[in-house]
Design an enzyme around this catalytic site. Structure first.
Site, PDB file in Angstrom:
ATOM      1  N   ARG A   5      12.338  -2.213   9.456  1.00  0.00           N
ATOM      2  CA  ARG A   5      11.456  -1.904  10.515  1.00  0.00           C
ATOM      3  C   ARG A   5      11.152  -2.741  11.612  1.00  0.00           C
ATOM      4  O   ARG A   5      11.197  -3.975  11.106  1.00  0.00           O
ATOM      5  CB  ARG A   5       9.851  -1.341   9.983  1.00  0.00           C
ATOM      6  CG  ARG A   5      10.127  -0.079   9.150  1.00  0.00           C
ATOM      7  CD  ARG A   5       8.732   0.036   8.365  1.00  0.00           C
ATOM      8  NE  ARG A   5       7.522  -0.493   9.000  1.00  0.00           N
ATOM      9  CZ  ARG A   5       6.407  -0.289   8.217  1.00  0.00           C
ATOM     10  NH1 ARG A   5       6.099   0.368   7.038  1.00  0.00           N
ATOM     11  NH2 ARG A   5       5.036  -0.806   8.945  1.00  0.00           N
TER      12      ARG A   5
ATOM     13  N   ARG B 151       0.815  -8.795  13.434  1.00  0.00           N
ATOM     14  CA  ARG B 151       0.058  -7.836  12.634  1.00  0.00           C
ATOM     15  C   ARG B 151      -0.865  -8.372  11.533  1.00  0.00           C
ATOM     16  O   ARG B 151      -1.856  -7.892  11.401  1.00  0.00           O
ATOM     17  CB  ARG B 151       1.072  -6.985  11.745  1.00  0.00           C
ATOM     18  CG  ARG B 151       2.113  -6.005  12.333  1.00  0.00           C
ATOM     19  CD  ARG B 151       3.464  -5.728  11.811  1.00  0.00           C
ATOM     20  NE  ARG B 151       2.978  -4.512  10.552  1.00  0.00           N
ATOM     21  CZ  ARG B 151       3.829  -4.360   9.686  1.00  0.00           C
ATOM     22  NH1 ARG B 151       4.930  -5.027   9.672  1.00  0.00           N
ATOM     23  NH2 ARG B 151       3.292  -3.491   8.640  1.00  0.00           N
TER      24      ARG B 151
ATOM     25  N   ARG C 297      -8.249   1.487   9.994  1.00  0.00           N
ATOM     26  CA  ARG C 297      -7.937   0.126  10.252  1.00  0.00           C
ATOM     27  C   ARG C 297      -8.936  -0.715  10.942  1.00  0.00           C
ATOM     28  O   ARG C 297      -8.819  -1.984  11.327  1.00  0.00           O
ATOM     29  CB  ARG C 297      -6.674  -0.012  10.676  1.00  0.00           C
ATOM     30  CG  ARG C 297      -5.506  -0.437   9.948  1.00  0.00           C
ATOM     31  CD  ARG C 297      -4.385  -0.379  10.841  1.00  0.00           C
ATOM     32  NE  ARG C 297      -2.842  -1.065  10.501  1.00  0.00           N
ATOM     33  CZ  ARG C 297      -2.110  -0.505   9.811  1.00  0.00           C
ATOM     34  NH1 ARG C 297      -2.188   0.703   9.402  1.00  0.00           N
ATOM     35  NH2 ARG C 297      -1.100  -1.256   9.508  1.00  0.00           N
TER      36      ARG C 297
ATOM     37  N   ARG D 253      11.345  -6.343   3.290  1.00  0.00           N
ATOM     38  CA  ARG D 253      11.306  -4.714   3.105  1.00  0.00           C
ATOM     39  C   ARG D 253      12.152  -3.965   3.783  1.00  0.00           C
ATOM     40  O   ARG D 253      12.843  -4.230   5.029  1.00  0.00           O
ATOM     41  CB  ARG D 253       9.953  -4.376   3.740  1.00  0.00           C
ATOM     42  CG  ARG D 253       9.712  -2.927   3.455  1.00  0.00           C
ATOM     43  CD  ARG D 253       8.138  -2.810   3.221  1.00  0.00           C
ATOM     44  NE  ARG D 253       7.565  -2.820   4.739  1.00  0.00           N
ATOM     45  CZ  ARG D 253       6.130  -2.605   4.955  1.00  0.00           C
ATOM     46  NH1 ARG D 253       5.271  -2.301   3.995  1.00  0.00           N
ATOM     47  NH2 ARG D 253       5.755  -2.763   6.172  1.00  0.00           N
TER      48      ARG D 253
ATOM     49  N   LYS E  61       0.912  -1.295  -0.006  1.00  0.00           N
ATOM     50  CA  LYS E  61      -0.019   0.116  -0.108  1.00  0.00           C
ATOM     51  C   LYS E  61       0.921   1.375   0.200  1.00  0.00           C
ATOM     52  O   LYS E  61       0.623   2.359  -0.753  1.00  0.00           O
ATOM     53  CB  LYS E  61      -0.801   0.229   1.150  1.00  0.00           C
ATOM     54  CG  LYS E  61      -1.941  -1.078   1.355  1.00  0.00           C
ATOM     55  CD  LYS E  61      -2.920  -0.890   2.402  1.00  0.00           C
ATOM     56  CE  LYS E  61      -2.148  -0.855   3.857  1.00  0.00           C
ATOM     57  NZ  LYS E  61      -1.660  -2.166   4.116  1.00  0.00           N
TER      58      LYS E  61
HETATM   59  P1  AMP Z   1       1.936   0.832   8.770  1.00  0.00           P
HETATM   60  O1  AMP Z   1       3.073   1.671   8.290  1.00  0.00           O
HETATM   61  O2  AMP Z   1       0.413   1.300   8.169  1.00  0.00           O
HETATM   62  O3  AMP Z   1       1.865  -0.618   8.557  1.00  0.00           O
HETATM   63  O4  AMP Z   1       1.554   0.920  10.263  1.00  0.00           O
HETATM   64  C1  AMP Z   1       2.650   0.711  11.116  1.00  0.00           C
HETATM   65  C2  AMP Z   1       1.893   0.640  12.552  1.00  0.00           C
HETATM   66  O5  AMP Z   1       1.375   1.506  13.165  1.00  0.00           O
HETATM   67  C3  AMP Z   1       0.884  -0.500  12.868  1.00  0.00           C
HETATM   68  O6  AMP Z   1       1.272  -1.837  12.854  1.00  0.00           O
HETATM   69  C4  AMP Z   1       0.211  -0.064  13.947  1.00  0.00           C
HETATM   70  O7  AMP Z   1       0.692  -0.434  15.251  1.00  0.00           O
HETATM   71  C5  AMP Z   1       0.250   1.411  14.005  1.00  0.00           C
HETATM   72  N1  AMP Z   1      -0.806   2.188  13.012  1.00  0.00           N
HETATM   73  C6  AMP Z   1      -0.792   2.666  12.007  1.00  0.00           C
HETATM   74  N2  AMP Z   1      -2.112   3.214  11.671  1.00  0.00           N
HETATM   75  C7  AMP Z   1      -2.905   2.691  12.501  1.00  0.00           C
HETATM   76  C8  AMP Z   1      -4.412   2.685  12.627  1.00  0.00           C
HETATM   77  N3  AMP Z   1      -5.122   3.191  11.586  1.00  0.00           N
HETATM   78  N4  AMP Z   1      -4.992   1.952  13.725  1.00  0.00           N
HETATM   79  C9  AMP Z   1      -4.105   1.504  14.472  1.00  0.00           C
HETATM   80  N5  AMP Z   1      -2.768   1.375  14.412  1.00  0.00           N
HETATM   81  C10 AMP Z   1      -2.139   1.880  13.692  1.00  0.00           C
END
Ligand code: AMP
Length: 260
Positions: free
Chosen positions: A198, A209, A126, A165, A47
């Site tokens: 990361r 996740r 989410r 990644r 994404k």
């Molecule tokens: P991402 O980069 O979108 O994969 O987000 C990394 C991490 O940030 C996720 O695994 C969650 O711990 C947290 N996170 C990001 N966006 C959200 C969201 N909308 N709701 C809850 N946790 C989030």
């Protein structure tokens, strides 16, 4: 609605990444039909990469909640609020940050959603609660989403993507050790920053996740399908192939909007 990005047009995300105290250097251009998109899909489905590519094509701002958390984690300890410190702990474990914290953060930045020249939301909403809150926020301003793109990929491929990644510590560009390697090894092709893995791309966090995705985020597919907004896109192949597939699906929406 389809415009190739003019290289002189820059998209600035300062207000999104740093919050309302920061101002974007680029003022909104008051376009007639800006794209307002949500990208859905399991973590690792690509994404973030697609959001970056779509930003260039659609001239819309890339709004990633994960990027806001990562930007906050770079700040000094004393500059992090207690809620943000707690949020970063959830993130490190690969768990979802509680809805109330995420919503406080998004609400603070609501002008990025309501007043900008189009957006691509990546990683938000989410959960169903977040999706309802976003809908309410937009409806109050008589705005609606253009579409919700759902990227689909088998779990085995997702795990392979996540574990390979690498992210640039400076400009946040995303690479992959085999699928999208940087030409300079551990150095970013774009800005020369160092590439890192990361914390939440490590194997123990990946399992958490994916579980959180199945339990909390997958129900959004039905939610947006019932609103007539869902556009499924197969997320196999190179980023450019996936982008081409996405643009084809968006062209259908574009035609439909014009026909109405
Ligand atoms: P991402 O980069 O979108 O994969 O987000 C990394 C991490 O940030 C996720 O695994 C969650 O711990 C947290 N996170 C990001 N966006 C959200 C969201 N909308 N709701 C809850 N946790 C989030």
């Amino acid at each position: 609605m389809f415009v190739e990005m003019n290289p002189s047009i820059k998209i600035d995300r300062a207000a999104w990444l740093q919050g309302p105290s920061a101002e974007c250097s680029v003022a909104p251009r008051d376009r007639k039909n800006p794209w307002r998109l949500v990208l859905l899909g399991a973590p690792g489905v690509g994404k973030g990469t697609q959001a970056e590519l779509l930003t260039g094509r659609l001239q819309a701002c890339h709004l990633s909640t994960g990027d806001v958390f990562r930007a906050a984690s770079q700040r000094r300890d004393c500059d992090q609020s207690p809620a943000m410190k707690a949020a970063l702990e959830y993130m490190r474990r690969g768990e979802l940050v509680p809805d109330s914290t995420v919503w406080d953060m998004v609400r603070e930045r609501s002008q990025c959603i309501l007043q900008c020249d189009g957006f691509i939301l990546d990683g938000f909403p989410r959960t169903l609660t977040q999706a309802e809150l976003l809908k309410e926020l937009m409806e109050k301003e008589q705005l609606s989403l253009s579409a919700v793109v759902n990227y689909e990929l088998p779990v085995a491929e997702i795990v392979q993507r996540l574990s390979g990644r690498r992210t640039c510590e400076k400009c946040k560009s995303v690479f992959h050790v085999t699928e999208r390697p940087s030409s300079g090894g551990g150095i970013c092709d774009r800005c020369g920053g160092r590439l890192f893995q990361r914390e939440d791309d490590r194997p123990e966090a990946i399992a958490v996740r994916l579980d959180a995705y199945e339990r909390s985020t997958a129900p959004l597919i039905q939610f947006y399908k019932s609103l007539g907004l869902l556009l499924p896109v197969v997320a196999k192949g190179s980023p450019d192939e996936i982008l081409a597939r996405t643009m084809e699906r968006l062209a259908q929406v574009d035609k439909l909007t014009k026909a109405l």
